[in-house]
Design a protein around this motif. Sequence first.
Motif, short mmCIF file in Angstrom:
data_model
loop_
_atom_site.label_atom_id
_atom_site.label_comp_id
_atom_site.label_asym_id
_atom_site.label_seq_id
_atom_site.Cartn_x
_atom_site.Cartn_y
_atom_site.Cartn_z
N ASN A 158 -23.72 -18.07 -43.48
CA ASN A 158 -24.97 -17.79 -44.18
C ASN A 158 -25.21 -18.80 -45.30
N ARG A 182 -27.34 -20.14 -39.32
CA ARG A 182 -27.71 -19.06 -38.40
C ARG A 182 -28.84 -19.44 -37.45
N GLN A 218 -29.16 -18.93 -46.54
CA GLN A 218 -29.14 -17.49 -46.71
C GLN A 218 -28.28 -17.05 -47.89
#
Length: 299
Positions: free
Chosen positions: A87, A92, A122
């Motif tokens: 992340n 991803r 992320q």
Amino acid sequence: MKPYALALPPDYRLDDVLTFHRRDTESLAEEVSAERLRKGVLLEGVPVVLDIALPPAGGPAIAQVAVHTDGPLSAAGLQQARDAVLNIFGLRIDPAPFCAFVKKDQLFAALVERQPGLRIVQSATVFEALTWAIIGQQINLSFAIALRRTFILQAGRQHSSGLWCYPDASSAAALSVDDLTTRKFSRAKAETLLRLAALVASGALRLDLADDNRIDQISAALLAVKGIGPWTVNYGLLRGYGYADCSLHGDVAVRAALQALLGEDAKPDIQRTEEILARYSPHRTMAAAHLWASLHPRD
């Protein structure tokens, strides 16, 4: 967990990752330099530091990852740590399918060509992404970062190395509304934050992806939480799961970027923005990423 190597894709935009994770200049739960990224997070109630040696300039695009825990983690917890690293590096969503999708598109083709290799970075965990979305909604970035810092100090824990760890649902659920409102949180924001934490901590709201808990089910469950609306859900799916088809039509910055891209005198309204972004499904997350990046072009 033994240290391991993480190979990064060709033309990887490391600066994007470092910029995202150094938002807080006081570096409570993140320490970022040109050589290293350290991230603190509570996993299964255990303080964990993800210690990542970054690739040297001109060297192989390989990061070296060490996971330092202040207690034992289950196999699931160790997997959460690995997932958190993916992340943090924005690994991803592969940007290539969106690039191919808009190669001849009148609106996005030139923009994407100017921003090769752009990725969605992320938050380390889904809970962090959702709480950050709640904290940051409808306030300016500097105030949101200050509130986030307060939340970490109130509900997080320090790792033995001294780095603070971002709270998990159980630690956040132990707070009271007054713990936050006396430190500049609005009552509505504090109540929503703690309501989410209590639901997740009790197991009434599951955030894990599984055959019996798909993205659409998670989205519906989040929307049923008082105080959480479509923008928060979509932002949480984007930053938390790396879901590829989030529609950020309610995002002011997305609308501002669309205005510039369309060459118009006013931002498109939410309904028109939703209609425009719908043309790029199932790649709406990357569309939002390119629109956001267009507001802050690289030199």
